[in-house]
Scaffold this motif. Sequence first.
Motif, PDB file in Angstrom:
ATOM      1  N   SER A   1      -3.170  -9.014  -2.514  1.00 28.75           N
ATOM      2  CA  SER A   1      -1.957  -8.918  -1.731  1.00 28.75           C
ATOM      3  C   SER A   1      -1.771  -9.979  -0.922  1.00 28.75           C
ATOM      4  CB  SER A   1      -2.051  -7.451  -0.943  1.00 28.75           C
ATOM      5  OG  SER A   1      -3.183  -7.427  -0.369  1.00 28.75           O
TER       6      SER A   1
ATOM      7  N   SER B   1      -1.234   8.791  -8.732  1.00 28.25           N
ATOM      8  CA  SER B   1      -0.591   7.418  -8.360  1.00 28.25           C
ATOM      9  C   SER B   1       0.815   7.386  -9.000  1.00 28.25           C
ATOM     10  CB  SER B   1      -1.465   6.438  -8.788  1.00 28.25           C
ATOM     11  OG  SER B   1      -2.804   6.328  -8.222  1.00 28.25           O
TER      12      SER B   1
ATOM     13  N   GLY C   1      -7.753  -5.089  -3.375  1.00 26.20           N
ATOM     14  CA  GLY C   1      -6.346  -5.048  -2.949  1.00 26.20           C
ATOM     15  C   GLY C   1      -5.832  -6.110  -2.032  1.00 26.20           C
TER      16      GLY C   1
ATOM     17  N   MET D   1      -5.617   3.480  -3.897  1.00 25.67           N
ATOM     18  CA  MET D   1      -4.874   4.691  -4.316  1.00 25.67           C
ATOM     19  C   MET D   1      -5.428   5.205  -5.506  1.00 25.67           C
ATOM     20  SD  MET D   1      -0.762   5.535  -4.449  1.00 25.67           S
ATOM     21  CE  MET D   1      -0.447   4.418  -5.913  1.00 25.67           C
TER      22      MET D   1
ATOM     23  N   LEU E   1       2.732  -4.829   0.086  1.00 26.52           N
ATOM     24  CA  LEU E   1       2.065  -3.520   0.471  1.00 26.52           C
ATOM     25  C   LEU E   1       1.794  -2.562  -0.735  1.00 26.52           C
ATOM     26  CD1 LEU E   1       4.337  -2.618   3.520  1.00 26.52           C
ATOM     27  CD2 LEU E   1       1.928  -3.264   3.405  1.00 26.52           C
TER      28      LEU E   1
ATOM     29  N   VAL F   1      -2.193  -1.357  -1.668  1.00 23.01           N
ATOM     30  CA  VAL F   1      -2.739  -0.092  -1.522  1.00 23.01           C
ATOM     31  C   VAL F   1      -2.852   0.408  -3.144  1.00 23.01           C
ATOM     32  CG1 VAL F   1      -1.249   0.364   0.626  1.00 23.01           C
ATOM     33  CG2 VAL F   1      -0.186   1.108  -1.758  1.00 23.01           C
TER      34      VAL F   1
ATOM     35  N   SER G   1       2.398  -3.707  -9.467  1.00 27.33           N
ATOM     36  CA  SER G   1       1.263  -2.939  -9.437  1.00 27.33           C
ATOM     37  C   SER G   1       0.701  -3.301 -11.053  1.00 27.33           C
ATOM     38  CB  SER G   1       1.227  -1.695  -9.471  1.00 27.33           C
ATOM     39  OG  SER G   1       1.529  -1.238  -8.065  1.00 27.33           O
TER      40      SER G   1
ATOM     41  N   PHE H   1     -10.794  -1.752  -1.604  1.00 27.97           N
ATOM     42  CA  PHE H   1      -9.798  -2.403  -0.623  1.00 27.97           C
ATOM     43  C   PHE H   1     -10.038  -3.710  -0.423  1.00 27.97           C
ATOM     44  CE2 PHE H   1      -9.620  -4.088   3.632  1.00 27.97           C
ATOM     45  CZ  PHE H   1      -8.403  -4.038   4.206  1.00 27.97           C
TER      46      PHE H   1
END
Length: 498
Positions: free
Chosen positions: A95, A459, A91, A450, A442, A446, A312, A88
């Motif tokens: 982000s 994924s 990310g 994920m 976003l 995630v 990503s 988390f």
Amino acid sequence: MRHDSRPAAVVAPVPSSRRSPSTRRTIMTTHDGAGTTALPPDVRGPHTSRLGLVTVIATFGGLLFGYDTGVINGALEPLTRDLGLTAFTEGFVVSILIFGAAVGAVIGGTLSDRHGRRHNILLLAIVFMIGTLGCVLAPGWEVLAIFRFILGLAVGGASATVPVYLAEIAPAERRGGLVTRNEVMIVSGQFAAFVINAVIYNIWGDIDWIWRVMLLVALAPAIVLFIGMLRMPESPRWLVAQGREAEALAVLRQVRSPQRAEAEMSEVHRLAAEEQASRTGGATDLGVRWIRRLILIGAGLGVFQQATGINSIMYYGTQLLGDAGFSANAAIVANTLNGLFSVLGITVGILIINKINRRTMLLGGFALTTTFHLLVGLSALLLPDGTAKAYFILVFVILFVFCMQGTIGPLVWLILSEIFPLKIRSLAIGISVFVLWVANALVALVFPPMVQTVGIANSFFVFVVLGLAALVFVAKVVPETRGRSLEKLEEQFRTQYA
């Protein structure tokens, strides 16, 4: 923007999510060659070298944009070791720069309009330096996140200002080519980040704090940008908008032949007036059904562009390849191919984008990217762990990046430039691009949790579902804009959604 029936010329669109409302507004006003045909030709002379220098210095903003968004890719592995990141927080740290860029694009465009393009680029260079040093010296992920957000403000501001500055200072017949250089610098900056990270990691990868060196490299182009812009002129169109006509003419004389500089003042006035007209739309226009429909289409295109998961790969490609089976050293080297094929993809896209209908090319792009998502997922699910599996995933990821950057990436920007009437253009593109930035952030937020939770295969199967939804969206609601005037499109939407 053209009001005749010919397709607009393409100004190498930025891949993925890279343009601000302000950027698009200015670039669109440069596509119309009407009114410029009587101008004397832009003959070569001392002013040509001056214009070339202006372009080189200003595009360091694009280079920083690319480097700062790409450098985290290879830096994440030592960064995670050094600061103890979870999926988390990883990310979040990645982000938060994109959330900052969404804000920076809006603020940057406003400051650029108020204080001038050159002034804003100088300010951005300082913010780049502060953000870079803050990230390098951060004692923990919380402080790192704060300075990544600050760096994001500079990235977003650069996306809103640098192409505007180039478009406004370039002669009309060279405008597309000069703005293209900034787009090339952006993807080249990402590619450079991947290569530099690979070199540094393969030599000093066992040092936990080596990520700080990777980030520190960005300080050098920020310093070049600041020192260089101190000697660069202001945008002549901005000066005209401020009533500073003598200064605008003096700038034109620096970057044009004497005869051309005098003759071009009327063209600068015309473009400044057109840009002003594009800002007359307001919130009350959202009450009109066909306008709302157009804005929803624009926002939907932005969301589905990002739902391909392109960023990503650009942010987490090294980790993805590591999870696929490559060693840490091999993964960071293999990831440079993502940068290389990103550059190749957008180059091909620029060459073919005006030769194929928009909807056909967009549907083809989503079909290809969705197919490669499926192949990545099936490779991760069905192949036994080992070298073969790793290379299959690498090949399909590279092909996805190439197809995405050669079709969907530039096409979304081009369609956004073509579907909105002049009056609501700034408002509509502002909303659409803000939604695109948020979708980008976003996805970046995630993706690590994920992959950790459901694995690589599932994924990418999520991306397959989103790709299928994008195909339905394009087929059902996105209009064909190639070879159609704004008047015809507006009439169609007024009739269809009145």
